[in-house]
Design a protein around this motif. Structure first.
Motif, PDB file in Angstrom:
ATOM      1  N   PHE A 162      92.866  97.166 103.646  1.00 19.86           N
ATOM      2  CA  PHE A 162      92.445  95.823 104.030  1.00 19.86           C
ATOM      3  C   PHE A 162      91.916  95.761 105.464  1.00 19.86           C
ATOM      4  N   LYS A 163      92.167  96.808 106.245  1.00 15.56           N
ATOM      5  CA  LYS A 163      91.661  96.878 107.620  1.00 15.56           C
ATOM      6  C   LYS A 163      90.796  98.116 107.815  1.00 15.56           C
ATOM      7  N   ASP A 164      90.112  98.506 106.768  1.00 19.56           N
ATOM      8  CA  ASP A 164      89.314  99.726 106.801  1.00 19.56           C
ATOM      9  C   ASP A 164      88.296  99.671 107.948  1.00 19.56           C
ATOM     10  N   PRO A 165      88.233 100.691 108.793  1.00 15.95           N
ATOM     11  CA  PRO A 165      87.246 100.686 109.881  1.00 15.95           C
ATOM     12  C   PRO A 165      85.820 100.942 109.409  1.00 15.95           C
ATOM     13  N   LYS A 166      85.670 101.438 108.179  1.00 15.19           N
ATOM     14  CA  LYS A 166      84.342 101.733 107.634  1.00 15.19           C
ATOM     15  C   LYS A 166      83.863 100.575 106.755  1.00 15.19           C
ATOM     16  N   ASP A 167      82.551 100.400 106.690  1.00 17.41           N
ATOM     17  CA  ASP A 167      81.948  99.404 105.793  1.00 17.41           C
ATOM     18  C   ASP A 167      81.619 100.008 104.432  1.00 17.41           C
ATOM     19  N   VAL A 168      81.302 101.283 104.413  1.00 18.49           N
ATOM     20  CA  VAL A 168      80.987 102.010 103.186  1.00 18.49           C
ATOM     21  C   VAL A 168      81.619 103.387 103.319  1.00 18.49           C
ATOM     22  N   LYS A 169      82.246 103.892 102.257  1.00 13.55           N
ATOM     23  CA  LYS A 169      82.924 105.179 102.371  1.00 13.55           C
ATOM     24  C   LYS A 169      82.943 105.927 101.041  1.00 13.55           C
ATOM     25  N   VAL A 170      83.256 107.199 101.131  1.00 15.86           N
ATOM     26  CA  VAL A 170      83.462 108.051  99.956  1.00 15.86           C
ATOM     27  C   VAL A 170      84.914 107.915  99.525  1.00 15.86           C
ATOM     28  N   VAL A 171      85.140 107.715  98.218  1.00 13.61           N
ATOM     29  CA  VAL A 171      86.492 107.549  97.693  1.00 13.61           C
ATOM     30  C   VAL A 171      86.718 108.446  96.485  1.00 13.61           C
ATOM     31  N   HIS A 172      87.991 108.707  96.205  1.00 16.34           N
ATOM     32  CA  HIS A 172      88.405 109.362  94.970  1.00 16.34           C
ATOM     33  C   HIS A 172      88.830 108.285  93.974  1.00 16.34           C
ATOM     34  N   LEU A 173      88.406 108.428  92.734  1.00 18.35           N
ATOM     35  CA  LEU A 173      88.723 107.455  91.695  1.00 18.35           C
ATOM     36  C   LEU A 173      90.024 107.838  91.006  1.00 18.35           C
ATOM     37  N   ASP A 174      90.902 106.852  90.818  1.00 17.04           N
ATOM     38  CA  ASP A 174      92.183 107.168  90.196  1.00 17.04           C
ATOM     39  C   ASP A 174      92.064 107.233  88.675  1.00 17.04           C
ATOM     40  N   ALA A 175      93.150 107.631  88.022  1.00 20.64           N
ATOM     41  CA  ALA A 175      93.125 107.879  86.577  1.00 20.64           C
ATOM     42  C   ALA A 175      92.843 106.605  85.783  1.00 20.64           C
ATOM     43  N   VAL A 176      93.411 105.480  86.220  1.00 17.16           N
ATOM     44  CA  VAL A 176      93.200 104.219  85.496  1.00 17.16           C
ATOM     45  C   VAL A 176      91.746 103.794  85.590  1.00 17.16           C
ATOM     46  N   CYS A 177      91.184 103.906  86.772  1.00 14.94           N
ATOM     47  CA  CYS A 177      89.777 103.562  86.966  1.00 14.94           C
ATOM     48  C   CYS A 177      88.876 104.429  86.091  1.00 14.94           C
ATOM     49  N   ARG A 178      89.112 105.721  86.101  1.00 16.92           N
ATOM     50  CA  ARG A 178      88.262 106.639  85.343  1.00 16.92           C
ATOM     51  C   ARG A 178      88.415 106.404  83.839  1.00 16.92           C
ATOM     52  N   GLN A 179      89.639 106.096  83.399  1.00 13.33           N
ATOM     53  CA  GLN A 179      89.854 105.822  81.986  1.00 13.33           C
ATOM     54  C   GLN A 179      89.124 104.556  81.560  1.00 13.33           C
ATOM     55  N   GLN A 180      89.100 103.545  82.424  1.00  8.90           N
ATOM     56  CA  GLN A 180      88.377 102.317  82.099  1.00  8.90           C
ATOM     57  C   GLN A 180      86.901 102.599  81.870  1.00  8.90           C
ATOM     58  N   GLN A 181      86.313 103.415  82.734  1.00 12.08           N
ATOM     59  CA  GLN A 181      84.884 103.719  82.593  1.00 12.08           C
ATOM     60  C   GLN A 181      84.600 104.425  81.262  1.00 12.08           C
ATOM     61  N   ALA A 182      85.514 105.316  80.858  1.00 14.16           N
ATOM     62  CA  ALA A 182      85.340 105.996  79.573  1.00 14.16           C
ATOM     63  C   ALA A 182      85.581 105.047  78.409  1.00 14.16           C
ATOM     64  N   SER A 183      86.608 104.206  78.514  1.00 20.25           N
ATOM     65  CA  SER A 183      86.966 103.298  77.418  1.00 20.25           C
ATOM     66  C   SER A 183      85.882 102.252  77.167  1.00 20.25           C
ATOM     67  N   GLU A 184      85.174 101.865  78.225  1.00 18.64           N
ATOM     68  CA  GLU A 184      84.104 100.880  78.063  1.00 18.64           C
ATOM     69  C   GLU A 184      82.820 101.502  77.534  1.00 18.64           C
ATOM     70  N   GLY A 185      82.810 102.826  77.363  1.00 14.77           N
ATOM     71  CA  GLY A 185      81.679 103.487  76.730  1.00 14.77           C
ATOM     72  C   GLY A 185      80.604 103.992  77.668  1.00 14.77           C
ATOM     73  N   TRP A 186      80.857 103.949  78.969  1.00 13.92           N
ATOM     74  CA  TRP A 186      79.847 104.431  79.909  1.00 13.92           C
ATOM     75  C   TRP A 186      79.763 105.963  79.900  1.00 13.92           C
ATOM     76  N   PHE A 187      80.862 106.621  79.545  1.00 10.80           N
ATOM     77  CA  PHE A 187      80.912 108.079  79.451  1.00 10.80           C
ATOM     78  C   PHE A 187      81.498 108.471  78.099  1.00 10.80           C
ATOM     79  N   LYS A 188      81.131 109.644  77.618  1.00 10.91           N
ATOM     80  CA  LYS A 188      81.613 110.092  76.313  1.00 10.91           C
ATOM     81  C   LYS A 188      83.097 110.438  76.351  1.00 10.91           C
ATOM     82  N   THR A 189      83.528 111.045  77.443  1.00 10.70           N
ATOM     83  CA  THR A 189      84.934 111.442  77.551  1.00 10.70           C
ATOM     84  C   THR A 189      85.426 111.155  78.967  1.00 10.70           C
TER      85      THR A 189
END
Length: 264
Positions: A162-189
């Motif tokens: 909430f106090k990030d010094p950057k406006d834009v940054k590189v992040v790692h995606l967690d398992a729930v986030c990645r599963q959502q992207q697959a479940s919504e059909g954007w990726f095959k697996t």
């Protein structure tokens, strides 16, 4: 655009305004109407308008309705987007660059649109350059959803600051986030979903004076309840929306179901 006569429920949680509609289409139409009114206000007040656009299933009805309004000041709008995967081509079916071309810039003629190049060889440099451009543009409106893990943009729990010094940054995606992207059909697996992305951070989002959120569908019911009821914390990043001075969330009944079952 007229949304017709529909049953609307309105709440306020902290400073977050919440409107609940019978369907995702009705919620998207209402969000588009509110956005159009604000864009016309900005048109009267300023020569240049900068807007951050979100992607994903949550934005489809909003973008469909908004891009059908050809009387909006599209030729004054500089567009940005929230985030992009690292390491996938701009023409990949899940690329947010492709999504925004198909659902926005191929439908209406913006003054400019600045893409986040997730294919660039140096993602950190790309993030810094995009941050500079975004800060200079000083966006007045941002479209958002939130993820099943409560993320805003790709600020997942564990990455959100909430106090990030950057406006834009590189992040790692967690398992729930990645599963959502697959479940919504954007990726095959699940394995096809990239592990990293470039994202606008929460402090940069909170400098935008007006946030319009659309959150449809039963897959969002649990996180809607959490966002409305849990303590404000980076463990559920979207809870911070309850402190923004002008944020409105447009939900359908499916997304609101768990929360309405417990809200007093």
């Amino acid at each position: 655009m007229e949304t017709g006569i529909v049953e609307i429920q309105k709440f306020q949680v902290g400073t977050l305004k919440v409107e609940i509609y019978p369907s995702g289409k009705a919620a998207g139409d209402a969000a588009a109407d509110a956005s159009a009114a604000y864009l016309r206000q900005l048109q009267a007040d300023a020569k240049d308008i900068s807007v951050i656009f979100a992607t994903g299933m949550s934005q489809l009805e909003l973008l469909r309705a908004l891009t059908s309004m050809h009387d909006l000041p599209w030729d004054q709008i500089r567009g940005f987007h929230l985030d992009e995967y690292i390491g996938i081509d701009a023409n990949h079916p899940a690329s947010f660059r492709r999504y925004l071309r198909e659902n926005l810039t191929d439908r209406v003629k913006l003054r400019e649109f600045f893409e986040i190049n997730g294919s660039a060889p140096d993602p950190e440099a790309t993030a810094r350059e995009y941050a500079q451009r975004l800060r200079h543009a000083d966006p007045q409106l941002c479209f958002l959803g939130f993820g099943e893990n409560g993320h805003l943009a790709f600020n997942d729990p564990g990455e959100a600051d909430f106090k990030d010094p950057k406006d834009v940054k590189v992040v790692h995606l967690d398992a729930v986030c990645r599963q959502q992207q697959a479940s919504e059909g954007w990726f095959k697996t699940l394995q096809d979903v990239p592990a990293q992305a470039i994202t606008v951070t929460i402090p940069a989002l909170f400098r935008v004076p007006k946030l319009i959120l659309t959150i449809p569908g039963k897959r969002k019911a649990n996180i809607v309840r959490r966002v409305m009821e849990e303590a404000i914390s980076p463990d559920c990043p979207a809870t911070i929306l309850r402190t923004h001075p002008d944020a409105t969330a447009y939900l359908d009944m499916d997304a609101a179901a768990e929360w309405l079952g417990t809200a007093s």
